[in-house]
Every structure is written in C-alpha cells, then in structure tokens.
Design a protein around this motif. Sequence first.
Motif, short mmCIF file in Angstrom:
data_model
loop_
_atom_site.label_atom_id
_atom_site.label_comp_id
_atom_site.label_asym_id
_atom_site.label_seq_id
_atom_site.Cartn_x
_atom_site.Cartn_y
_atom_site.Cartn_z
N GLN A 1 0.71 -1.22 -0.11
CA GLN A 1 0.10 0.03 -0.03
C GLN A 1 1.01 1.29 -0.01
OE1 GLN A 1 -2.50 0.21 3.35
NE2 GLN A 1 -4.16 1.59 2.48
N ILE A 2 0.43 2.32 -0.92
CA ILE A 2 1.26 3.69 -0.77
C ILE A 2 0.38 4.48 -0.21
CG2 ILE A 2 2.59 2.99 -2.67
CD1 ILE A 2 0.59 4.46 -4.39
N ASP A 3 0.81 5.76 -0.20
CA ASP A 3 0.20 6.85 0.39
C ASP A 3 -0.51 7.91 -0.68
OD1 ASP A 3 0.88 6.04 3.03
OD2 ASP A 3 2.56 7.25 3.10
N MET A 4 -0.24 7.88 -1.89
CA MET A 4 -0.50 8.77 -2.78
C MET A 4 -1.49 8.29 -3.96
SD MET A 4 3.05 8.73 -5.17
CE MET A 4 3.38 7.37 -6.04
N ALA A 5 -2.31 7.56 -3.34
CA ALA A 5 -3.63 7.34 -4.09
C ALA A 5 -4.70 8.02 -4.00
CB ALA A 5 -3.64 5.67 -4.01
N GLY A 6 -4.63 9.23 -3.31
CA GLY A 6 -5.86 9.90 -3.22
C GLY A 6 -6.70 9.35 -2.16
N ASN A 7 -8.22 9.11 -2.64
CA ASN A 7 -9.00 8.66 -1.88
C ASN A 7 -9.29 7.11 -2.00
OD1 ASN A 7 -10.23 8.84 -4.41
ND2 ASN A 7 -11.91 10.05 -3.49
N GLN A 8 -8.37 6.51 -2.61
CA GLN A 8 -8.39 5.08 -3.04
C GLN A 8 -7.58 4.42 -1.70
OE1 GLN A 8 -7.46 4.16 -7.10
NE2 GLN A 8 -7.77 6.17 -7.58
N THR A 9 -7.67 3.11 -1.90
CA THR A 9 -7.05 2.32 -0.79
C THR A 9 -5.62 2.55 -0.80
OG1 THR A 9 -6.89 0.40 -2.20
CG2 THR A 9 -8.81 0.75 -0.89
N GLY A 10 -5.03 2.83 -1.93
CA GLY A 10 -3.50 2.70 -1.96
C GLY A 10 -2.97 1.38 -2.33
N LEU B 1 -8.56 -4.26 -9.67
CA LEU B 1 -9.27 -3.93 -8.33
C LEU B 1 -9.30 -2.73 -7.70
CD1 LEU B 1 -11.30 -5.83 -6.80
CD2 LEU B 1 -9.71 -6.46 -5.29
N TYR B 2 -7.73 -2.39 -7.63
CA TYR B 2 -7.50 -1.14 -6.91
C TYR B 2 -7.03 0.04 -7.83
CZ TYR B 2 -7.90 -4.18 -3.01
OH TYR B 2 -8.48 -5.24 -2.27
N HIS B 3 -6.77 -0.15 -8.93
CA HIS B 3 -6.54 0.75 -9.95
C HIS B 3 -5.19 1.49 -9.98
CE1 HIS B 3 -10.62 -0.31 -11.25
NE2 HIS B 3 -11.05 0.14 -9.82
N TYR B 4 -4.04 0.87 -9.38
CA TYR B 4 -3.00 1.71 -9.13
C TYR B 4 -1.77 0.68 -9.46
CZ TYR B 4 -0.21 5.97 -7.90
OH TYR B 4 0.39 7.14 -7.72
N GLN B 5 -0.74 1.14 -10.40
CA GLN B 5 0.43 0.14 -10.68
C GLN B 5 1.59 0.98 -10.55
OE1 GLN B 5 -1.04 0.00 -15.09
NE2 GLN B 5 0.81 -1.06 -14.80
N LEU B 6 2.86 0.23 -10.32
CA LEU B 6 4.15 0.78 -10.41
C LEU B 6 4.70 0.88 -11.43
CD1 LEU B 6 6.25 2.06 -8.53
CD2 LEU B 6 7.03 -0.46 -7.89
N TYR B 7 4.76 -0.11 -12.56
CA TYR B 7 5.37 -0.04 -13.84
C TYR B 7 4.64 -0.50 -14.82
CZ TYR B 7 5.15 -5.03 -12.07
OH TYR B 7 4.50 -6.16 -11.58
#
Length: 477
Positions: free
Chosen positions: A63-72, A241-247
């Motif tokens: 989990q990261i901190d910069m995903a706004g109001n999403q889970t991160g 599911l969470y819409h955030y990827q690193l690469y």
Amino acid sequence: MNPKGRLIPIFSDIRFWIVLFFMLRLIGITNAPLELGHNWRQTLTNMIARNFLEGNANMLYPQIDMAGNQTGIIGSEFPFYNYLIYLVSSILGYAHWYGRLINLLVSSIGIYYFYLLVEKVCTRKVAFNAALILLSSIWFAFSRKIMPDTFSVALVIIGLYYGYLYITTGAIFKLMLYFLFATLGMLCKIPALSLISVISVLLIAREISLKTKITVFAVTALSVAVVGIWYFYWVPYLLDLYHYQLYFPKGIKDGIKEILPLMPDFFEKFYFNSLCSYIAFAFFLVGSFFLFKSKNYYLKTGVLAITGTFFIFILKTGAVFPLHSYYIIPFTPVMALIAGYGISKFPTKYAYILLLLISLEGIGNQQHDFFIADKEKYLLTLDGITRNNIPKDKLIVINGGNSPQEIYFAHRKGWTVENDKVNKEELNCFRKSGASFLILDKHKISNTLDYYPLIYSDDNFKIYEMKDEQLPALSSP
C-alpha cells in the motif's frame, strides 16, 4: 605487495575487500532518502514498509500513500524487501534508513557468493578480479539505496551458487536453497530473472546426468512459475481491483520505438553506468575478445543466454531503460565477470594496479551519493509539522509533483501534484474527493491563497484548511 608481485595474504582475500567496502559505505548510512537522484523510488519502498507497520501487514496487499481517496493498494514487485524493513521497524521503531543497511548487508553477502560462483566456473584469479570490479561498479552506490535492485540480484546469485552445488554434489538441501533464494530474488525484481537463464548451459553439459538436469529444470520452472503467478496474475488482479500500478511494461515493438531516439543514453548504460569506470569497460571489451576466442563453451553459452534474456527485458521496459541508470544492474555482474576475465590475461602485478585504478575511478564517480545537500534537509521537518496541524486520518494535497517524496515525509495520505494543479478548479475537485488540507512547499511555489484559511506557515511550508465553500480567484504576491 611482496617481492614476487603477490599481495600480502589478507589483501588477496576477497572477504577483506568486501568488509572494507561495506565499512566505507556505512558513511551516511543513516541518511533519509533525500538524494537528488532516485529519492522517489526509495521513498516509495519505505512508504510500503511503513504502511505494513501502521496498517495491514499482509504482503499480498502492498500500500502507498499517494493514491488519493483510494485504498493505495498497488500492483508492484513482491514486497519481501519492504517486509524486512517492516520487521526491523516493528522491533526497533520506524526509521528512514533501515532499508539502506538491509540492502547493504544482503548485497555484500551477494558479492561473496558471486566470488564463490565465479571461482568454481572460472578461476580464483578471475573471481577476485570480477568481485572487486563489481564492488566498485554501480553496485557500490545502489547497494546502499533503499531500492530492491542489487538486493534482488544478490539473492539470485546466492541461489545460483547453491544450484551449482546441487549439480556437483547432489545434495537436496542445496537444491532447496537454490529454489528459495532464486525465487525470492526474482520476485523482488523480475529483471533478475535474466540471470537464471544461465541454467540453459545444462543442455550442453554432457557430464551431468539426465536426472540431475531434469530435476534442476523442473525446480527452475517451478520457481519461474511462482514469479509468473505474482507478476502476471496477482499484479493484474490488484490493478483491476485497486487501479494503481508501479510499472508499465511495453510490447517489444513499442519498446524498440521508444529506445531508438534514446540510443546515446542506451549505450551509456553499458559503457559507463554499469561499471562506473571507463577502464573497467575497456577490459570488458578485452575480456569479451578473449572469452569468445576461448574454448570455454559453457561460460560463453551462459553469458549469451543471460545477455539474450536481459535484452528482452530491455525491450519490454522501453524508454525506462535508457532513462534510468539502475536498470542495468542485473547485467552488471556479467560485465564485471568479463572485465575480470580480461584483466586475468595480464601479469598479476599489473592486474593489481588496474584493479586499484578501477576501484578509485568507480568510487570517485559515485562518492557524491553518500551526502545530502543541506537544501533538501528541510523536508525532514514536514512530519512534525503535519503531526501538530493535520489529523492522521485526513487526506492532503501537496505540491510534490509526481515524486512520492514529499507526501512520504508529510506522513499523510492523499494527492501529490504539480504546481499547475494549485488552482481553484483543480483544488475544488480534490476537496470534493475528500481532501481536507493543502500543503504548499514554498521552495516550489510562491502563490498565496485567499480562499482557504491559512493555519500554519514557516520558511518552508504553508498549510491551508480546505473548507467546503465557494472558491474565489487565486492571487499572487
């Protein structure tokens, strides 16, 4: 050096040099990730580790901190390295620098296993040369960064050494260690998989039994399958599911198109960034000539297999490879081996002089990475400021740009944005999405807002409370 041109025994022991380089890299080891280069990747690593400590410690959901109001929750590398930082933090309390020391320890051990492995497939002389070159290569700086690159390659090298021991001794425990370390290394950073392709040498090794070959290939296939499940099943699942990827991997054709305009940067990764020494690269060319002129078919086959696999990874990364120095790291041990092979063709007394010059050049080209500019240290005050002014559960907006560095030091979740997003329309969108506070880094923007109440200001930061009200225009001093 004694009259016969040989080193005093302790100086000819690679363990002495590994320990010496380890101690040298302890300079600034407690620095927070504030280097001008690669701070974003280091803070992201720490961010995931800190969220394990403060939230859900499930390795399947980094989990990261910069995903706004999403889970991160993010689709990233398998967070084994981050989890080690979390485990240390759970005992000692959180600190920014634990990842540096963990990486340095594992990467230093990896150098020793690299030496042992090269000694078995070449000679002790080649192994000593190659290990010393690797110590002063890009490995010198990146093995003390809070990044999984040298960490992952070190684990794979350790695994390959135990795989070699299984092939030569038949000890099942060595095979288990091969599977464990190789799998963890590839999970931590998938380009490290390129080193595993050296196993293809078994196809031409007539003296090895068919049973041993089948066993090694089966275990390797299982290891790669585990890695494949993480990267090609679990990571896409987290992304969906969470819409955030690193690469963002590319198709091979797209990768080629992105790399072609960047060919000067591409070649620089090989002739300089990898070994951090023009002298070492010159002997890489010399070693390549002697190696492929030799009858060491096993070594040539292994090098070609790794090179081919690594170039597939290069094409899959596209422009990322020529634009980021550390993507060459999985190939650096191969270049160090070949350079060490080249130096071994020269008389011993000259080899020592060459190794000394290579080490001095490599260290000199990287020594700046040990120190943090005073102008960056103001970010260390941000955690205390937010602790006193912003409740832990409130979302923030901060003008940290695309880098996670500032939101990491703010120790809050929310959005990190470019300065052009600091306008009434954009901020209104963030506020409607749940943002409660706006932090402005004065080093990056000089705007003064008159539509939010200012609740804190010092020489470095302003904090505004984003209240639910109509936003008038932005005024600048």
